[in-house]
Design an enzyme around this catalytic site. Structure first.
Site, PDB file in Angstrom:
ATOM      1  N   LYS A  53      90.239   5.121 133.730  1.00  0.00           N
ATOM      2  CA  LYS A  53      89.312   4.238 133.007  1.00  0.00           C
ATOM      3  C   LYS A  53      88.099   5.039 132.514  1.00  0.00           C
ATOM      4  O   LYS A  53      87.665   4.891 131.370  1.00  0.00           O
ATOM      5  CB  LYS A  53      88.860   3.094 133.925  1.00  0.00           C
ATOM      6  CG  LYS A  53      89.987   2.104 134.223  1.00  0.00           C
ATOM      7  CD  LYS A  53      89.654   1.174 135.393  1.00  0.00           C
ATOM      8  CE  LYS A  53      90.850   0.302 135.752  1.00  0.00           C
ATOM      9  NZ  LYS A  53      90.632  -0.524 136.958  1.00  0.00           N
ATOM     10  N   GLN A  97      86.639  -1.569 141.888  1.00  0.00           N
ATOM     11  CA  GLN A  97      88.077  -1.327 141.964  1.00  0.00           C
ATOM     12  C   GLN A  97      88.670  -1.998 143.200  1.00  0.00           C
ATOM     13  O   GLN A  97      88.184  -1.815 144.311  1.00  0.00           O
ATOM     14  CB  GLN A  97      88.345   0.190 141.974  1.00  0.00           C
ATOM     15  CG  GLN A  97      89.801   0.563 141.919  1.00  0.00           C
ATOM     16  CD  GLN A  97      90.502   0.112 140.636  1.00  0.00           C
ATOM     17  OE1 GLN A  97      89.965   0.236 139.539  1.00  0.00           O
ATOM     18  NE2 GLN A  97      91.701  -0.452 140.772  1.00  0.00           N
ATOM     19  N   ASP A 120      86.012  -7.409 134.285  1.00  0.00           N
ATOM     20  CA  ASP A 120      87.361  -7.671 134.813  1.00  0.00           C
ATOM     21  C   ASP A 120      87.718  -9.151 134.694  1.00  0.00           C
ATOM     22  O   ASP A 120      88.878  -9.532 134.838  1.00  0.00           O
ATOM     23  CB  ASP A 120      87.436  -7.273 136.302  1.00  0.00           C
ATOM     24  CG  ASP A 120      87.973  -5.857 136.486  1.00  0.00           C
ATOM     25  OD1 ASP A 120      88.681  -5.375 135.582  1.00  0.00           O
ATOM     26  OD2 ASP A 120      87.683  -5.244 137.534  1.00  0.00           O
TER      27      ASP A 120
END
Ligand code: NDP
Length: 306
Positions: A53, A97, A120
């Site tokens: 990412k 994460q 997200d």
């Protein structure tokens, strides 16, 4: 029949080009979109995802910051980090994460992220916005699936969609997105009886269950659009041969890396009967990162709205 491949690599490249262009435009106006990725512990898969990412951010011109924290980090320590990131003007998107180590209260951590930086799309506020069709952030994998279907002009209105899997990250938001586009949606899960028969009713079949090649030919109505979200690993030559035959590149990959990836859909059986099929790798995966970049750009663009 041999299914047409829905090529996620090409579609992701196109989306990324657009993101980079809009990012240049915004940066020229003095706002460079910035993404902070918080990585707790040393899970190798998580490290690889975060690195990928960050690399894509840099390639597209976004600012990227990775915040590594030790495995023994407490919920309070993580909340303090998030509070700082929420306040920073140069950070428009925050991702934590997953999975987090077991001592951390994951729902509390997700709730602590500013919903307007929750790229997200996991915050309850964004889940609610999605359900209500309001502007927010859509989780990246379902958003990527939609982008892929749109790119190939696959009609959703009035068609029967069956989503296998109801996770809050993939299945559930995807079902909502398909519903919002006027598909008639059925969601299946581990307690669904006669999964194959339900799946067989689908014009559009999405598999997001995390079960190696569970979706065999009998699940697929001839000509259906099959989207394979699953990412599973095959680690022995026998397994590879079972699903891919004597495919030399798969066997070579296994030799080199110790594994080769497979989805939730049986690749050869699906290729024989589906009308369209996403490959694994190279299908949904590249779109997920592309949509994370897009969400970060959107967060920055929204932050500069008058
Ligand atoms: P979860 O484990 O969170 O959810 C799996 C879902 O599948 C659950 O709803 C579960 O049902 C259902 N399920 C499990 N086994 C069966 C079965 N035998 N029959 C019917 N339903 C079943 O997984 P995720 O949603 O996070 O991920 C799904 C897959 O997608 C994984 O392989 C993951 O690696 C992959 N993935 C890929 C991404 C990409 O970028 N391509 C991104 C995110 C995920 P129940 O609710 O009843 O337990």
């Amino acid at each position: 029949m041999s299914a047409q491949i829905l090529d996620g690599v090409t579609v992701a490249a196109k989306l990324n080009e657009e993101t980079a262009e809009r990012c240049r435009h915004l940066t020229a106006r003095g706002v460079r979109p910035g993404l902070a990725a918080v990585l707790v512990g040393d899970n190798p898969a998580s490290r690889t995802y975060v690195a990928a990412k960050a690399k894509t951010c840099t390639r597209l011109g976004l600012y990227s910051e990775v915040i590594p924290l030790p495995t023994e980090t407490t919920t309070d320590e993580l909340l303090t980090r998030i509070a700082t990131l929420n306040q920073r003007a140069d950070i428009h998107g925050i991702l934590v994460q997953m999975p987090l180590p077991p001592q951390i209260d994951t729902p509390t951590v997700i709730r602590a992220i500013d919903p307007d930086k929750d790229v997200d799309g996991f915050h309850p506020v964004n889940v609610g916005r999605l359900a209500l069709k309001q502007e927010g952030f859509i989780p990246c994998t379902p958003a990527g699936v939609l982008a892929l279907l749109e790119h190939y002009d696959i009609r959703l209105r009035g068609r029967r969609a069956v989503v296998l899997g109801r996770s809050t990250i993939v299945g559930l938001p995807l079902a909502l997105l398909l519903l919002h586009r006027d598909a008639t949606v059925t969601v299946c899960h581990s307690r669904t009886s006669d999964l194959a028969a339900v799946a067989h009713t689908a014009d559009i079949l999405v598999a997001a269950i995390g079960r190696t090649a569970l979706v065999t030919g009998e699940f697929i109505r001839p000509g259906a659009v099959v989207v394979d979200v699953g990412i599973n690993r095959l680690t022995t030559p026998d397994e590879v041969r079972r699903y891919f035959g004597d495919n030399p590149s798969r066997l070579a990959e296994l030799d080199k890396k110790g594994y080769t990836l497979i989805g939730d859909v049986h690749p050869r059986q699906a290729a024989d009967c589906a009308g369209y099929l996403t490959p694994v790798p190279g299908g949904v995966g590249p779109l997920t990162i592309a949509m994370l970049m897009r969400n970060t750009l959107l967060a920055a663009e929204r932050a500069c709205r008058p």
